[in-house]
Structures are given as C-alpha cells and as structure tokens.
Enzyme design. Structure first.
Site, PDB file in Angstrom:
ATOM      1  N   ASN A   9      58.273 -13.579   3.292  1.00 60.43           N
ATOM      2  CA  ASN A   9      59.404 -12.705   3.598  1.00 60.43           C
ATOM      3  C   ASN A   9      59.606 -11.800   2.383  1.00 60.43           C
ATOM      4  O   ASN A   9      60.168 -12.229   1.377  1.00 60.43           O
ATOM      5  CB  ASN A   9      60.651 -13.550   3.869  1.00 60.43           C
ATOM      6  CG  ASN A   9      61.885 -12.702   4.102  1.00 60.43           C
ATOM      7  OD1 ASN A   9      61.798 -11.474   4.204  1.00 60.43           O
ATOM      8  ND2 ASN A   9      63.037 -13.353   4.190  1.00 60.43           N
ATOM      9  N   LYS A  11      61.514  -9.398   2.073  1.00 62.53           N
ATOM     10  CA  LYS A  11      62.914  -8.926   1.989  1.00 62.53           C
ATOM     11  C   LYS A  11      62.923  -7.422   1.708  1.00 62.53           C
ATOM     12  O   LYS A  11      62.046  -6.701   2.201  1.00 62.53           O
ATOM     13  CB  LYS A  11      63.685  -9.743   0.942  1.00 62.53           C
ATOM     14  CG  LYS A  11      63.564 -11.253   1.210  1.00 62.53           C
ATOM     15  CD  LYS A  11      64.530 -12.100   0.423  1.00 62.53           C
ATOM     16  CE  LYS A  11      64.325 -13.578   0.773  1.00 62.53           C
ATOM     17  NZ  LYS A  11      65.265 -14.467   0.110  1.00 62.53           N
ATOM     18  N   GLU A  99      70.751 -14.476   4.560  1.00 62.63           N
ATOM     19  CA  GLU A  99      71.202 -13.200   3.983  1.00 62.63           C
ATOM     20  C   GLU A  99      71.775 -12.295   5.064  1.00 62.63           C
ATOM     21  O   GLU A  99      72.704 -11.525   4.802  1.00 62.63           O
ATOM     22  CB  GLU A  99      70.034 -12.542   3.225  1.00 62.63           C
ATOM     23  CG  GLU A  99      69.767 -13.288   1.921  1.00 62.63           C
ATOM     24  CD  GLU A  99      68.340 -13.252   1.429  1.00 62.63           C
ATOM     25  OE1 GLU A  99      67.546 -12.421   1.897  1.00 62.63           O
ATOM     26  OE2 GLU A  99      68.004 -14.097   0.559  1.00 62.63           O
ATOM     27  N   GLU A 169      66.340 -23.350   5.386  1.00 61.40           N
ATOM     28  CA  GLU A 169      66.456 -22.685   4.096  1.00 61.40           C
ATOM     29  C   GLU A 169      67.839 -22.980   3.510  1.00 61.40           C
ATOM     30  O   GLU A 169      68.815 -22.299   3.861  1.00 61.40           O
ATOM     31  CB  GLU A 169      66.284 -21.172   4.254  1.00 61.40           C
ATOM     32  CG  GLU A 169      64.931 -20.760   4.766  1.00 61.40           C
ATOM     33  CD  GLU A 169      64.552 -19.355   4.311  1.00 61.40           C
ATOM     34  OE1 GLU A 169      63.483 -19.207   3.705  1.00 61.40           O
ATOM     35  OE2 GLU A 169      65.342 -18.418   4.518  1.00 61.40           O
ATOM     36  N   GLY A 175      66.137 -18.008  -3.903  1.00 58.59           N
ATOM     37  CA  GLY A 175      66.130 -17.076  -5.021  1.00 58.59           C
ATOM     38  C   GLY A 175      66.764 -17.632  -6.283  1.00 58.59           C
ATOM     39  O   GLY A 175      67.027 -16.883  -7.230  1.00 58.59           O
ATOM     40  N   SER A 215      62.861 -21.086  -2.887  1.00 59.13           N
ATOM     41  CA  SER A 215      62.183 -21.240  -4.178  1.00 59.13           C
ATOM     42  C   SER A 215      60.873 -22.023  -4.072  1.00 59.13           C
ATOM     43  O   SER A 215      60.544 -22.818  -4.948  1.00 59.13           O
ATOM     44  CB  SER A 215      63.118 -21.875  -5.218  1.00 59.13           C
ATOM     45  OG  SER A 215      64.237 -21.028  -5.463  1.00 59.13           O
TER      46      SER A 215
HETATM   47  P1  13P Z   1      62.865 -17.469  -2.299  1.00 56.91           P
HETATM   48  O1  13P Z   1      61.491 -18.031  -2.044  1.00 56.91           O
HETATM   49  O2  13P Z   1      62.847 -16.231  -3.127  1.00 56.91           O
HETATM   50  O3  13P Z   1      63.821 -18.506  -2.763  1.00 56.91           O
HETATM   51  O4  13P Z   1      63.413 -16.966  -0.845  1.00 56.91           O
HETATM   52  C1  13P Z   1      63.391 -17.847   0.213  1.00 56.91           C
HETATM   53  C2  13P Z   1      63.740 -17.089   1.442  1.00 56.91           C
HETATM   54  O5  13P Z   1      64.885 -16.722   1.636  1.00 56.91           O
HETATM   55  C3  13P Z   1      62.669 -16.799   2.402  1.00 56.91           C
HETATM   56  O6  13P Z   1      63.175 -16.299   3.595  1.00 56.91           O
END
Ligand code: 13P
Length: 254
Positions: A9, A11, A99, A169, A175, A215
């Site tokens: 992802n 983002k 998010e 998640e 993050g 993470s």
């Molecule tokens: P991170 O791997 O940056 O923690 O993000 C996880 C995430 O939200 C994947 O959709």
C-alpha cells in the site's frame, strides 16, 4: 493452500518517476529470481494506476486501488468507481483502511457498501479492520474488531469462497515502528477466523486470506507470516523500497 498475499500500500507517496522506478525495480527482482512463494500486489496512488499497470502488464504482479466509491457512477467529485479500477486492470481494492475511517469518517456500513461494489465489479476487496491503542489498552480489541467484522463484511460470494480478503491492521502499529507480537497476531487472527467460520462456513473461511498490516519489515516478516491464520501482509512504508518489499515476499515459507 493458496500462496500468501504480499500487498504494498503505497498510500499518498511518490511522484511519477518514483512510482515507475519502484515498479520497474520490483519487476526486475521478480524476473531475475525464483523462489518467492507469494502472490504480489501493488496499490499505488490512483493517478499512477494506469502507468504502473502498463509496467506490470503480463507479469504475475497484480494491481490494486487504495479505495473505491460504493456507487457505480455519478456525481461524486474526486472519487473512483470500482468498475473503473477493474477496467484499468486492477484485481483488488483496499476498503476501510483505518486512515480512511479516521480521515474521511468512513463507517463500517460504508465500508461494507464499498466492498459490495468492488465484488460486483469483479474485484477482490481487501477489507481492513483494527483497534486503536486506547481500545487495546481498555481490553476491547477483540470486541472492536468483532463489531467491524460484523458490520464491514458483505455477504459471501458462495459456499466455498467469500470473494474478499480481510486485513487486520492495529492502528497503533501503522507507521509507528511498533509491531504487534506474533502472540497478539495469533489471538486476533484466530478470532477473525472463528468469526468468518461462524458466518460463512469453515470452507469459505479457510479460503479467505487474513492479512496482517502494521510496521511489517524484512526483520519481522518471517515471524509474523508464520503465525496461524496469517494469509499474508499489507505493507505500507516498507513497500516503498523494492529491496525491502522483496525481502518481505521472500519471507513467505515455501
Ligand atoms: P506501515 O507498514 O507503514 O506501518 O503501514 C501499514 C499499513 O497501513 C498498510 O495498509
């Protein structure tokens, strides 16, 4: 058993040149090496989808959107329909990411509508659930996840398959560099598997990948991917580096 799904992802990261380079680097890794026992999926920002789709064409690496609208078309400025995602070559779409639940106030009912729209368009929705830190600290993680599962998942596509993927998640692990322990993940994934079995039947539950996200890095991927009922990973930050994403994919057991 189907191979584990490793989904990146991206983002809201990267410009055209970054996206092109990342997809090309991953393609080179995929073509140059064998031994990866995983299905790979990239979910770039929407404007990059056709471009990344062109790079991945005829490769086994699949393409996915990060969100879709619940309606097939209409006056919804700024949104993207599931039908359009399918039309430009996507196989999957993420819905209900924390998010989007937080930034855009998406309710589980809306997430369910989006998942249904995705399935109607022939896409596999990746339906995200996960508790906040406060909810975990209050001992409510499983209850919150249970509610999200009950309200966000659509009816299954048939007796032997649901037609969707679930992603667990935990919000506090996204993050942050903090990862759920394999014990935390085992508890939640076993709980989700039980809920899927109760609602859709054991056969369909068995066919439904439950991804872990939060993470995931090359250093922790093997331990997390080895946990029972973990069907793959939804990777944020580490999916922006080709070598890291590839190392995570290589962590899937043969
Ligand atoms: P991170 O791997 O940056 O923690 O993000 C996880 C995430 O939200 C994947 O959709």
């Amino acid at each position: 058993m189907q191979p584990q799904l490793i989904a990146g992802n991206w983002k809201m990261n990267g410009l055209v040149s970054d996206g092109k380079a990342l997809a090309a680097d991953l393609l080179a890794l995929q073509q140059g090496q064998d031994g990866v026992n995983a299905a790979l999926l990239l979910c770039p920002p929407a404007p990059l989808l056709p471009l990344i789709g062109d790079i991945l064409r005829d490769s086994p690496i699949q393409l996915g959107g990060q969100d879709c609208h619940a309606k097939a078309s209409g006056a919804h400025t700024g949104d993207t329909s599931a039908q359009l995602l399918a039309d430009i070559g996507c196989s999957h779409v993420i819905v209900g990411h924390s998010e989007r639940r937080a930034d855009h106030g998406e309710s589980s009912a809306e997430v369910q509508d989006k998942a249904m729209a995705a399935m109607a368009a022939g896409l596999t929705p990746i339906i995200c659930v996960g508790e906040t830190e406060g909810e975990r600290d209050a001992g409510r993680a499983l209850a919150v996840i249970g509610d999200q599962i009950a309200q966000s998942l659509p009816d299954g596509a048939g007796p032997e398959r649901t037609g969707f993927v679930v992603a667990y998640e935990p919000v506090w692990a996204i993050g942050t560099g903090r990862t759920a322990t394999p014990g935390d993940v085992a508890e939640v994934h076993t709980h989700i598997f039980g809920l899927l079995s109760a609602r859709f039947g054991a056969g369909a539950a068995q066919e439904t990948a439950i991804l872990y996200g939060g993470s995931v890095k090359p250093g922790n991927a093997a331990d997390l991917l080895a946990v029972a009922h973990v069907g793959g990973a939804l990777v944020g930050g580490a999916s922006l580096k080709a070598d890291d994403f590839w190392a995570i994919a290589r962590s899937c057991a043969a």
